[in-house]
Design a protein around this motif. Structure first.
Motif: not given
Length: 410
Positions: A317, A350-351
């Motif tokens: 990402t 990351d999320t």
């Protein structure tokens, strides 16, 4: 026999009578207490609530002395023991509410993981937060929710870099809506942790995309405003400033003068994100080294606060996955051979539901690999790096050169 005069007899009698009167009065005052009309001047009468039972020492212990500070002197960071400090660690989530919020990857946050942090060999974590109101979580929720974890880490001697991921890449400027909201957050957080040198402030994560001269001037104005705001309040915690170009423009830091004034201020460190971009081209190990060492030679303290490898590669990402690999390889080489600080992205998630840059083979939290097993391929290389012996290296100069007021008497 001599005759005694009347005056002599009268004087003697007066003395005798006076003595009797004094004796009677004394017996009435200090006798056995039968005279209930005497004034009661005991402690119980003056203050009936006083407990006369022995209570032991009543002195109050003085508050503990605050830890000695960190100082940035030129390109070097000096720890409270007077040794050089090289940050080694990872970006992590901090659970601020009782449901997955940000950067938890379904795994949870770093709270309660002190033993695993130490097992990895880390001395620093970067706490990734969304600091403004979002999804029903307000600033007060974030501040109160993170406090226990930050206190736990710093009491264990782990540096915590607090950073806000609001407005990344939006070219934040002073007095815009996003900046004003975050300023309110930082005013509270800085005041809360101003006496804890193990808390470092990274006000904005990747706030600046642009690279032109006019934009670089505005980037400098934003960060100078924040540095001056809190230095004028006597705050000396280390401040980490993300460089322009989504924090990747190490070439500009080396070749331009836009950040030179910041580098000369008390306790400023530059945060570099090594995702593989170098002046718009894919970075190489040698290319990274030339620019990083050139910036260091200017007296700039630099920490690589993000680098990592996605797995699988198409899950990346942060730009091109192949560039992420070469960026991580260059960062790891600089950290291993030139003592640049390095923090992995990301050790928890990351999320709020996935982990795209895992240290572990099964994309679980870093603590499942704290014994050197269950590692991804890149995670194995970072484990080996983290486990390297790092004996203390005394700082050879004077912290007076930090330009921090508290160092002037050192």
């Amino acid at each position: 026999m001599d005759t005694v005069s009347f005056s002599t007899i009268f004087g003697t009698l007066c003395v005798f009578v006076l003595g009797v009167i004094v004796l009677v009065l004394a017996l009435g005052r200090f006798g056995d207490g039968d005279d209930t009309t005497a004034a009661d001047t005991s402690v119980e009468s003056v203050n009936p609530t006083v407990d006369l039972a022995p209570t032991g020492p009543t002195t109050t212990e003085p508050p503990p002395e605050p830890p000695d500070p960190f100082y940035v002197v030129g390109s070097e960071i000096v720890d409270p023991n007077g040794d050089l400090y090289v940050p080694v660690g990872a970006n992590v989530a901090v659970s601020v509410v009782d449901f997955p919020y940000v950067f938890e990857g379904g795994n949870g946050g770093v709270g309660g993981r002190i033993d695993e942090v130490k097992a990895w060999g880390w001395n620093t974590v970067r706490a990734n937060l969304v600091c403004d109101d979002e999804e029903g979580v307000g600033q007060a929720d974030v501040i109160e929710g993170m406090t226990g974890t930050i206190d736990e880490l710093t009491e264990a001697g782990i540096v915590v870099i607090i950073t806000c991921h609001d407005g990344g890449g939006t070219n934040v400027t002073i007095n815009d809506e996003n900046e004003e909201k975050l300023r309110r957050f930082w005013d509270v957080v800085v005041e809360r942790y101003r006496d804890n040198p193990y808390v470092w402030f990274n006000f904005f994560n990747e706030p600046w995309e642009l690279r032109d001269e006019e934009s670089l001037e505005e980037w400098g104005q934003l960060h100078e405003f924040y540095v001056n705001r809190y230095r004028n309040q006597g705050v000396e915690n280390i401040i980490v400033v993300d460089i322009p170009g989504f924090a990747q423009a190490i070439d500009l830091l080396a070749d331009d003068s836009f950040a030179d004034d910041l580098a000369d201020q008390c306790n400023v460190v530059f945060g570099w994100h090594a995702w593989g971009d170098l002046a718009g081209e894919q970075a190489t190990v040698d290319g990274y080294r030339v620019k990083a060492l050139a910036a260091r030679a200017k007296g700039m303290a630099i920490v690589i606060t993000e680098a990592g490898v996605p797995e699988p590669l198409d899950a990346g990402t942060a730009g091109f996955p192949a560039w992420n690999i070469s960026g991580y390889e260059g960062a790891l080489d600089l950290a291993t051979n030139d003592d640049f600080g390095l923090l992995w992205w990301h050790a928890t998630g990351d999320t709020d539901d996935e982990l795209f840059y895992p240290l572990t083979a099964d994309a679980s939290g870093f603590w499942t690999a704290a014994e050197g097993s269950n590692l991804s391929e890149a995670g194995q290389s970072f484990w080996d790096f983290s486990q390297q012996a790092r004996p203390p290296v005394p700082f050879e100069s004077s912290v007076v050169r930090s330009d921090c007021p508290s160092a002037l008497g050192q």
